[in-house]
Design a protein around this motif. Structure first.
Motif, PDB file in Angstrom:
ATOM      1  N   LEU A 197       0.825  -1.207   0.000  1.00 58.46           N
ATOM      2  CA  LEU A 197       0.000   0.000   0.000  1.00 58.46           C
ATOM      3  C   LEU A 197       0.865   1.265   0.000  1.00 58.46           C
ATOM      4  O   LEU A 197       0.584   2.217  -0.733  1.00 58.46           O
ATOM      5  CB  LEU A 197      -0.908   0.013   1.231  1.00 58.46           C
ATOM      6  N   ALA A 198       1.907   1.253   0.800  1.00 61.71           N
ATOM      7  CA  ALA A 198       2.771   2.430   0.894  1.00 61.71           C
ATOM      8  C   ALA A 198       3.470   2.720  -0.423  1.00 61.71           C
ATOM      9  O   ALA A 198       3.751   3.887  -0.746  1.00 61.71           O
ATOM     10  CB  ALA A 198       3.798   2.233   2.009  1.00 61.71           C
ATOM     11  N   GLY A 199       3.744   1.684  -1.204  1.00 59.98           N
ATOM     12  CA  GLY A 199       4.455   1.880  -2.462  1.00 59.98           C
ATOM     13  C   GLY A 199       3.556   2.123  -3.659  1.00 59.98           C
ATOM     14  O   GLY A 199       4.040   2.282  -4.784  1.00 59.98           O
ATOM     15  N   SER A 200       2.250   2.169  -3.423  1.00 58.88           N
ATOM     16  CA  SER A 200       1.335   2.346  -4.554  1.00 58.88           C
ATOM     17  C   SER A 200       1.377   3.768  -5.083  1.00 58.88           C
ATOM     18  O   SER A 200       1.676   4.714  -4.357  1.00 58.88           O
ATOM     19  CB  SER A 200      -0.091   1.990  -4.135  1.00 58.88           C
ATOM     20  N   GLN A 201       1.077   3.904  -6.374  1.00 60.72           N
ATOM     21  CA  GLN A 201       1.003   5.199  -7.029  1.00 60.72           C
ATOM     22  C   GLN A 201      -0.316   5.303  -7.778  1.00 60.72           C
ATOM     23  O   GLN A 201      -0.789   4.314  -8.346  1.00 60.72           O
ATOM     24  CB  GLN A 201       2.165   5.368  -8.023  1.00 60.72           C
ATOM     25  N   PRO A 202      -0.933   6.486  -7.814  1.00 65.57           N
ATOM     26  CA  PRO A 202      -2.174   6.634  -8.590  1.00 65.57           C
ATOM     27  C   PRO A 202      -1.946   6.258 -10.052  1.00 65.57           C
ATOM     28  O   PRO A 202      -0.863   6.499 -10.604  1.00 65.57           O
ATOM     29  CB  PRO A 202      -2.522   8.124  -8.441  1.00 65.57           C
ATOM     30  N   LEU A 203      -2.941   5.658 -10.669  1.00 64.08           N
ATOM     31  CA  LEU A 203      -2.813   5.311 -12.084  1.00 64.08           C
ATOM     32  C   LEU A 203      -2.746   6.572 -12.933  1.00 64.08           C
ATOM     33  O   LEU A 203      -3.447   7.551 -12.680  1.00 64.08           O
ATOM     34  CB  LEU A 203      -4.012   4.480 -12.544  1.00 64.08           C
ATOM     35  N   GLY A 204      -1.896   6.517 -13.953  1.00 63.88           N
ATOM     36  CA  GLY A 204      -1.834   7.617 -14.896  1.00 63.88           C
ATOM     37  C   GLY A 204      -3.005   7.564 -15.867  1.00 63.88           C
ATOM     38  O   GLY A 204      -3.689   6.535 -15.969  1.00 63.88           O
ATOM     39  N   PRO A 205      -3.263   8.650 -16.585  1.00 64.00           N
ATOM     40  CA  PRO A 205      -4.400   8.693 -17.519  1.00 64.00           C
ATOM     41  C   PRO A 205      -4.365   7.576 -18.552  1.00 64.00           C
ATOM     42  O   PRO A 205      -5.413   7.064 -18.956  1.00 64.00           O
ATOM     43  CB  PRO A 205      -4.255  10.064 -18.185  1.00 64.00           C
ATOM     44  N   ASP A 206      -3.153   7.180 -18.975  1.00 66.09           N
ATOM     45  CA  ASP A 206      -3.053   6.140 -19.998  1.00 66.09           C
ATOM     46  C   ASP A 206      -3.341   4.746 -19.447  1.00 66.09           C
ATOM     47  O   ASP A 206      -3.567   3.802 -20.211  1.00 66.09           O
ATOM     48  CB  ASP A 206      -1.664   6.155 -20.643  1.00 66.09           C
ATOM     49  N   GLU A 207      -3.337   4.588 -18.115  1.00 66.68           N
ATOM     50  CA  GLU A 207      -3.600   3.285 -17.504  1.00 66.68           C
ATOM     51  C   GLU A 207      -5.056   3.093 -17.108  1.00 66.68           C
ATOM     52  O   GLU A 207      -5.497   1.972 -16.891  1.00 66.68           O
ATOM     53  CB  GLU A 207      -2.738   3.098 -16.247  1.00 66.68           C
ATOM     54  N   LEU A 208      -5.798   4.197 -17.000  1.00 66.10           N
ATOM     55  CA  LEU A 208      -7.182   4.088 -16.545  1.00 66.10           C
ATOM     56  C   LEU A 208      -7.987   3.252 -17.533  1.00 66.10           C
ATOM     57  O   LEU A 208      -7.920   3.464 -18.744  1.00 66.10           O
ATOM     58  CB  LEU A 208      -7.810   5.482 -16.424  1.00 66.10           C
ATOM     59  N   PRO A 209      -8.735   2.290 -17.027  1.00 64.22           N
ATOM     60  CA  PRO A 209      -9.522   1.429 -17.923  1.00 64.22           C
ATOM     61  C   PRO A 209     -10.710   2.184 -18.495  1.00 64.22           C
ATOM     62  O   PRO A 209     -11.187   3.170 -17.922  1.00 64.22           O
ATOM     63  CB  PRO A 209      -9.978   0.301 -16.998  1.00 64.22           C
ATOM     64  N   ASP A 210     -11.181   1.722 -19.661  1.00 62.21           N
ATOM     65  CA  ASP A 210     -12.413   2.256 -20.218  1.00 62.21           C
ATOM     66  C   ASP A 210     -13.559   1.948 -19.273  1.00 62.21           C
ATOM     67  O   ASP A 210     -13.514   0.992 -18.507  1.00 62.21           O
ATOM     68  CB  ASP A 210     -12.698   1.636 -21.585  1.00 62.21           C
ATOM     69  N   ARG A 211     -14.579   2.743 -19.365  1.00 65.53           N
ATOM     70  CA  ARG A 211     -15.750   2.484 -18.518  1.00 65.53           C
ATOM     71  C   ARG A 211     -16.376   1.144 -18.851  1.00 65.53           C
ATOM     72  O   ARG A 211     -16.894   0.459 -17.997  1.00 65.53           O
ATOM     73  CB  ARG A 211     -16.771   3.610 -18.682  1.00 65.53           C
ATOM     74  N   GLU A 212     -16.296   0.761 -20.108  1.00 65.46           N
ATOM     75  CA  GLU A 212     -16.765  -0.555 -20.531  1.00 65.46           C
ATOM     76  C   GLU A 212     -15.632  -1.179 -21.323  1.00 65.46           C
ATOM     77  O   GLU A 212     -15.476  -0.896 -22.509  1.00 65.46           O
ATOM     78  CB  GLU A 212     -18.038  -0.449 -21.386  1.00 65.46           C
ATOM     79  N   PRO A 213     -14.794  -1.999 -20.676  1.00 68.11           N
ATOM     80  CA  PRO A 213     -13.624  -2.541 -21.343  1.00 68.11           C
ATOM     81  C   PRO A 213     -13.958  -3.221 -22.660  1.00 68.11           C
ATOM     82  O   PRO A 213     -14.939  -3.967 -22.766  1.00 68.11           O
ATOM     83  CB  PRO A 213     -13.093  -3.562 -20.315  1.00 68.11           C
ATOM     84  N   ARG A 214     -13.119  -2.909 -23.678  1.00 66.18           N
ATOM     85  CA  ARG A 214     -13.194  -3.493 -25.010  1.00 66.18           C
ATOM     86  C   ARG A 214     -14.456  -3.097 -25.762  1.00 66.18           C
ATOM     87  O   ARG A 214     -14.730  -3.607 -26.834  1.00 66.18           O
ATOM     88  CB  ARG A 214     -13.070  -5.026 -24.953  1.00 66.18           C
ATOM     89  N   ARG A 215     -15.263  -2.187 -25.212  1.00 66.11           N
ATOM     90  CA  ARG A 215     -16.444  -1.707 -25.928  1.00 66.11           C
ATOM     91  C   ARG A 215     -16.197  -0.279 -26.366  1.00 66.11           C
ATOM     92  O   ARG A 215     -15.761   0.555 -25.568  1.00 66.11           O
ATOM     93  CB  ARG A 215     -17.692  -1.760 -25.040  1.00 66.11           C
ATOM     94  N   PRO A 216     -16.472   0.046 -27.602  1.00 68.25           N
ATOM     95  CA  PRO A 216     -16.165   1.374 -28.093  1.00 68.25           C
ATOM     96  C   PRO A 216     -17.153   2.439 -27.653  1.00 68.25           C
ATOM     97  O   PRO A 216     -17.032   3.585 -28.030  1.00 68.25           O
ATOM     98  CB  PRO A 216     -16.230   1.185 -29.617  1.00 68.25           C
ATOM     99  N   GLY A 217     -18.162   2.093 -26.878  1.00 66.93           N
ATOM    100  CA  GLY A 217     -19.127   3.087 -26.425  1.00 66.93           C
ATOM    101  C   GLY A 217     -20.253   3.210 -27.430  1.00 66.93           C
ATOM    102  O   GLY A 217     -20.301   4.172 -28.213  1.00 66.93           O
ATOM    103  N   LEU A 218     -21.162   2.260 -27.446  1.00 67.82           N
ATOM    104  CA  LEU A 218     -22.219   2.220 -28.443  1.00 67.82           C
ATOM    105  C   LEU A 218     -23.312   3.241 -28.134  1.00 67.82           C
ATOM    106  O   LEU A 218     -23.769   3.368 -27.002  1.00 67.82           O
ATOM    107  CB  LEU A 218     -22.843   0.827 -28.490  1.00 67.82           C
TER     108      LEU A 218
END
Length: 392
Positions: free
Chosen positions: A283-304
């Motif tokens: 926990l102490a060594g964790s870092q917030p995810l960068g913008p490029d790591e944040l998952p899509d709201r619906e993984p692998r779906r282009p947002g229909l």
């Protein structure tokens, strides 16, 4: 076919492998246990050619499996035949760092022969050979010794039937011209990268508790920590810590190790033990995810959009029609996420827009999306009409 006694010594195994290496193909199956371990424990391996079959005891003291691994992963002249071989391949990869190649999976081939998407081994054998298999030993604890003759016969039967079924399937594939369709699928199954799983990616398999970068950063660190702990102790992930508890810790981290004693799912001992200390270090060594790591709201779906979702439904209907006409399982031609991507406007990197998939389905799918193809009914039957033909 000659059925050998259970092989428990290296010399007998090496002699068997030397003979099998002269065969054009071998059928392979494994029996394993993984309820109480992280790594599946290989308990028995069955192998057969058209002339002989044997079960090999990997738990036998002093048995060196090197000749067997050489045949399965390094010998490119012998085709390895499995049925639903994903877990078998995982075991071989875990023990050798390689996957069997070349390989043929009869469950995948069955999709091209109209058996459905996930035909079971028993159903396949019954359909093609007319044999009803004895299922009495399927719940055997394969790690216990000694194994009796009935158990060994049951296990060897899986590969002896496979040796008979495989050539028949090949002949059917040649007749319907679908064999080439499977080449890509078999290469994908044999890809070692499918089994190389980095602890840093473990968080992607979890239900995300939040989209907050800091929370997800803690979840990533905790999931990687748990993966390393589970591997090191050879215990299932859930024996280390449950998924729900991991998510709770990511969302509401304790300020000190003492606070672990208040977390539901952890015993009071976590307040002072070494594993609790390692959790806190993660926990102490964790870092917030960068913008490029944040998952899509619906993984692998282009947002229909709503309209695109309707188009996706039409594509699924078209897929069912074309798969029925071709006599294959729809999943062999296209996946749902590909149809959704096509409906959303994606045109690059889709398997259905190249090769045999394009000829069988992708061209019509593209025409449907772009308005050149439509559904119509005639005398109560569904048919396809082309816009250009109507205009003419």
């Amino acid at each position: 076919m000659q059925i050998h006694p259970l092989i428990t010594d290296t010399a007998t195994l090496a002699a068997l492998v030397e003979r099998l290496a002269r065969s054009p193909f071998v059928a392979v199956d494994t029996e394993f246990m993984r309820e109480n371990t992280y790594w599946p424990e290989l308990c028995l391996l069955q192998i057969a050619s058209t002339e002989e079959a044997a079960a090999i005891d990997p738990l036998a003291e002093g048995l060196d499996l090197t000749p067997l691994w050489d045949l399965l992963v390094d010998n490119e002249e012998v085709l390895k035949v499995f049925h639903a071989g994903g877990q078998d391949l995982e075991i071989v990869y875990n023990m050798t760092g390689k996957t069997p190649h070349p390989l043929f999976d009869t469950q995948v081939a069955a999709m091209a022969l109209g058996f459905g998407e996930q035909v079971g081994y028993s159903n396949l054998i019954e359909s093609m050979l007319g044999h009803t298999l004895d299922k009495g030993a399927r719940f055997t604890d394969w790690s216990r010794r000694p194994l009796d003759k009935r158990q060994i016969d049951y296990a060897i039967g899986d590969v002896t039937h496979l040796v008979t079924v495989f050539p028949r399937m090949v002949q059917k594939l040649k007749k319907n011209g679908r064999g080439v369709w499977l080449d890509e699928e078999m290469e994908r199954l044999a890809d070692p990268s499918s089994f190389a799983f980095a602890p840093e990616d473990a968080w992607r398999r979890l239900k995300l508790p939040s989209r907050n970068p800091a929370v997800l950063g803690r979840l990533k660190a905790l999931a990687a920590w748990r993966e390393s702990e589970a591997r090191g102790k050879n215990l299932p992930r859930g024996r280390i810590i449950k998924d729900d508890t991991l998510s709770e810790l990511a969302g509401h981290p304790p300020k000190s190790q003492d606070g672990l004693g208040q977390v539901r799912g952890l015993s009071p001992g976590w307040r002072t033990n070494d594993i609790g200390a390692r959790l806190m270090q993660a926990l102490a060594g964790s870092q917030p995810l960068g913008p490029d790591e944040l998952p899509d709201r619906e993984p692998r779906r282009p947002g229909l959009t709503k309209d695109a979702a309707l188009v996706s439904d039409l594509l699924k209907l078209l897929l069912k029609i074309r798969a029925k006409e071709a006599g294959v399982a729809p999943k062999l031609i296209a996946r749902s996420d590909e149809l959704e991507s096509l409906a959303a406007g994606v045109r690059e990197g889709l398997a259905i827009l190249s090769g045999w998939r394009f000829e069988e389905f992708g061209r019509d799918a593209l025409d449907l999306v772009e308005g050149r193809l439509a559904f119509a009914t005639e005398n109560g039957k569904l048919k396809m009409t082309r816009a250009l033909e109507n205009a003419a």
